[in-house]
Scaffold this motif. Structure first.
Motif, short mmCIF file in Angstrom:
data_model
loop_
_atom_site.label_atom_id
_atom_site.label_comp_id
_atom_site.label_asym_id
_atom_site.label_seq_id
_atom_site.Cartn_x
_atom_site.Cartn_y
_atom_site.Cartn_z
N ALA A 119 79.15 33.67 55.67
CA ALA A 119 78.16 33.52 56.84
C ALA A 119 77.40 31.52 57.02
O ALA A 119 77.18 31.04 57.13
N ILE A 161 73.25 35.19 53.81
CA ILE A 161 74.27 36.12 54.43
C ILE A 161 75.85 36.74 54.62
O ILE A 161 76.33 35.25 55.20
N GLN A 185 79.52 38.60 55.52
CA GLN A 185 79.76 40.06 56.30
C GLN A 185 81.18 40.71 55.44
O GLN A 185 81.92 40.81 55.07
N TRP A 229 77.39 43.49 58.06
CA TRP A 229 76.42 42.78 57.62
C TRP A 229 75.77 43.06 56.55
O TRP A 229 75.15 44.47 56.93
N ARG A 245 72.52 41.44 53.90
CA ARG A 245 71.92 39.95 53.34
C ARG A 245 71.42 40.71 52.23
O ARG A 245 70.73 41.69 51.37
N THR A 265 75.63 43.21 63.15
CA THR A 265 76.09 41.79 63.41
C THR A 265 74.96 40.80 62.82
O THR A 265 74.24 40.90 62.04
N GLN A 266 76.05 39.37 61.84
CA GLN A 266 74.89 38.66 61.72
C GLN A 266 73.89 37.74 61.86
O GLN A 266 72.92 38.28 61.03
N GLU A 274 70.13 38.36 59.11
CA GLU A 274 69.25 37.56 59.18
C GLU A 274 67.98 37.68 59.53
O GLU A 274 67.24 37.28 59.23
#
Length: 186
Positions: free
Chosen positions: A103, A113, A115, A127, A129, A150-151, A155
């Motif tokens: 993403a 980052i 998915q 998600w 990292r 979630t994204q 992050e």
């Protein structure tokens, strides 16, 4: 644009010299003012156009470079997996590949980052990292978060400790694993 401005200025000057009764008002101050205004406007337009073109070109080149992931390529890990990393996808293959749709990435921070694919063995649709440290041709790789909802959660996940990736720092604060070592295939 410069040729048109010069031509326009020449026409206005010719008309103001008395050859056209509509332009020559008989008031020397008014006629001189009209001539000065026409020359100033023509010069300003030419300068503005030249500056705009130069600025646009410089911005386009800078934006293009930011779209390239510094570590894109194929690697072998110290655990026997094949890693294929690109701006679009990360694939980790220990026999059956796990796929991660990228993403965003930040080369300066060493962060990707992504998915998790639905078909992945664990944490499908969540998600991840990924963090990395480059040392010559070696990439130290850490999946710091692997099940973020979630994204934004990925992050904002706690960053890995990058001080000595060969000794630990991946998985902090709960764990302190060494990073996975990735090297180009021989």
């Amino acid at each position: 644009m410069l040729h048109r401005a010069f031509f326009l200025g020449a026409i206005l000057a010719a008309c103001a010299d008395g050859s056209d009764d509509k332009m020559n008002t008989g008031d020397t101050a008014a006629d001189a003012d009209a001539d000065t205004d026409a020359d100033t406007d023509a010069d300003t337009d030419a300068d503005t156009d030249a500056d705009t073109d130069a600025d646009t070109d410089a911005d386009t080149d800078a934006d293009t470079d930011a779209d390239v992931l510094d570590i894109a390529g194929t690697y072998m890990s110290n655990f026997g997996a094949t890693f294929q990393i690109s701006e679009m996808e990360v694939s980790v293959d220990y026999g059956t590949p796990d796929i991660y749709a990228v993403a965003s990435f930040d080369n300066a921070a060493g962060v990707i980052i992504a998915q998790n694919a639905t078909m992945n063995a664990y944490n499908g649709d969540l998600w991840s990292r990924f963090e990395y440290v480059v040392d010559g041709k070696t990439v130290f790789w850490c999946q710091q978060a692997f099940a973020a909802e979630t994204q934004l959660d990925a992050e904002n996940a706690e960053p890995a400790n990058r001080d000595d990736p060969s000794m630990g720092g991946c998985g902090v604060p709960v764990n302190n694993f060494p990073y996975t070592v990735l090297t180009p295939p021989k």
